[in-house]
Design a protein around this motif. Structure first.
Motif, mmCIF file in Angstrom:
data_model
loop_
_atom_site.group_PDB
_atom_site.id
_atom_site.type_symbol
_atom_site.label_atom_id
_atom_site.label_comp_id
_atom_site.label_asym_id
_atom_site.label_seq_id
_atom_site.Cartn_x
_atom_site.Cartn_y
_atom_site.Cartn_z
ATOM 1 N N PRO A 198 -20.235 -0.493 47.158
ATOM 2 C CA PRO A 198 -19.743 0.590 48.006
ATOM 3 C C PRO A 198 -20.454 0.550 49.362
ATOM 4 C CG PRO A 198 -21.427 1.439 46.539
ATOM 5 C CD PRO A 198 -21.239 -0.019 46.174
ATOM 6 N N ASP A 256 -26.038 3.197 41.964
ATOM 7 C CA ASP A 256 -27.045 4.251 41.807
ATOM 8 C C ASP A 256 -28.406 3.738 41.353
ATOM 9 O OD1 ASP A 256 -25.424 6.393 42.588
ATOM 10 O OD2 ASP A 256 -24.510 6.510 40.603
ATOM 11 N N ASN A 275 -21.383 3.359 41.947
ATOM 12 C CA ASN A 275 -21.879 3.811 43.238
ATOM 13 C C ASN A 275 -23.232 3.199 43.591
ATOM 14 O OD1 ASN A 275 -19.657 5.619 43.744
ATOM 15 N ND2 ASN A 275 -20.562 6.988 42.196
#
Length: 274
Positions: free
Chosen positions: A179, A254, A252
């Protein structure tokens, strides 16, 4: 058939758990990051030798959560530098000594010292250190070969001074399409020759990721390691020459984990986005 191995095969046959993608890497052929095949199916784990002096056996990948971490949690209720022993339930032999601690950024660190040979078909190690990134099924750590004369009682010698010490990382749900990231900060812990009796060998730092339009960078420091020059690929991996390699995890991005190797200096690292 060995009872422990039979139990593992039964758990695989009856498991209905969702099979996550698993990806990672290591600094040598003694360890291979892979989906688990023992005690749970397709969770994060590593293959290690199943014979003394061998290399990683890809048919014997023990699930971290269902295997060593569950065993440690069964004998240690809290965190600290005290140890406990793990006994093979099928033969009554004390096979390993274990520790559980929590270090920077809520990173859990599990350590193991092999005392006696495991059941047939299960991994061999002199020392194993497993660190878990908080809030993610992402792990990083160290492995060392079996010592010729391990002490039967208590000792903090995990044989991590061995020249064959291997650093590794592995996690579920690797990022496959990066992303856009703008100054994304990651709290990261590093491990190098972890000392379970003192929680030594731990470093920490903050890394910054920027990614967009098919390319990106990872900068910052973890302990003495400067990540300048590390690039991020579109598939979620990152690298710098042969020194740094790693992977982002989650849709994402993370979490991240990886290894740093520069001569005899070997560090495993991992962390989560702030």
């Amino acid at each position: 058939m060995n009872k422990l191995l039979a139990l593992s095969l039964l758990s695989l046959a009856t498991s209905g758990a969702f099979a996550a993608d698993v990806a990672g890497g290591s600094s040598s052929d003694y360890v291979k990051a892979a989906p688990s095949t023992l005690l749970a199916l397709d969770t994060a784990g590593i293959a290690m030798p199943t014979t003394v002096g061998g290399i990683a056996d890809p048919a014997a990948v023990v699930s971290f959560q269902a295997g060593p971490i569950a065993q440690t949690n069964g004998v240690l209720s809290g965190y600290g530098t005290s140890s406990a022993h793990i006994t093979n339930p099928y033969n009554g032999v004390v096979t390993s000594e274990t520790w559980k601690n929590k270090v920077a950024y809520d990173t859990e660190v599990y350590a193991y010292r092999q005392i006696a040979a495991p059941s047939t078909g299960f991994p061999q190690f002199g020392g194993e250190v497993i660190a878990k990134v908080a809030g993610a099924e992402v792990y990083f750590g160290e492995w060392a070969p079996v010592k010729s004369d391990p002490l039967p009682g208590n000792s903090t010698d995990l044989n991590l001074g061995s020249a064959d010490r291997t650093v590794w990382y592995v996690g579920e749900n690797p990022t496959t399409s990066m992303p856009t990231l703008v100054n994304a900060k990651y709290n990261v812990v590093g491990l190098s020759q972890y000392a379970p009796g003192t929680a030594g060998g731990v470093t920490s730092g903050v890394l910054t990721a920027n990614y967009g339009s098919g390319s990106g960078t990872l900068t910052g420091t973890v302990g003495a390691i400067n990540f300048g020059g590390t690039t991020i690929a579109s598939n979620g991996s990152f690298s710098r020459t042969t020194q740094i390699k790693g992977q982002f995890y989650g849709a994402n991005a993370d979490a991240l984990a990886g290894i740093y190797v520069n001569g005899s200096t070997k560090v495993a690292f991992g962390g989560a986005k702030q």
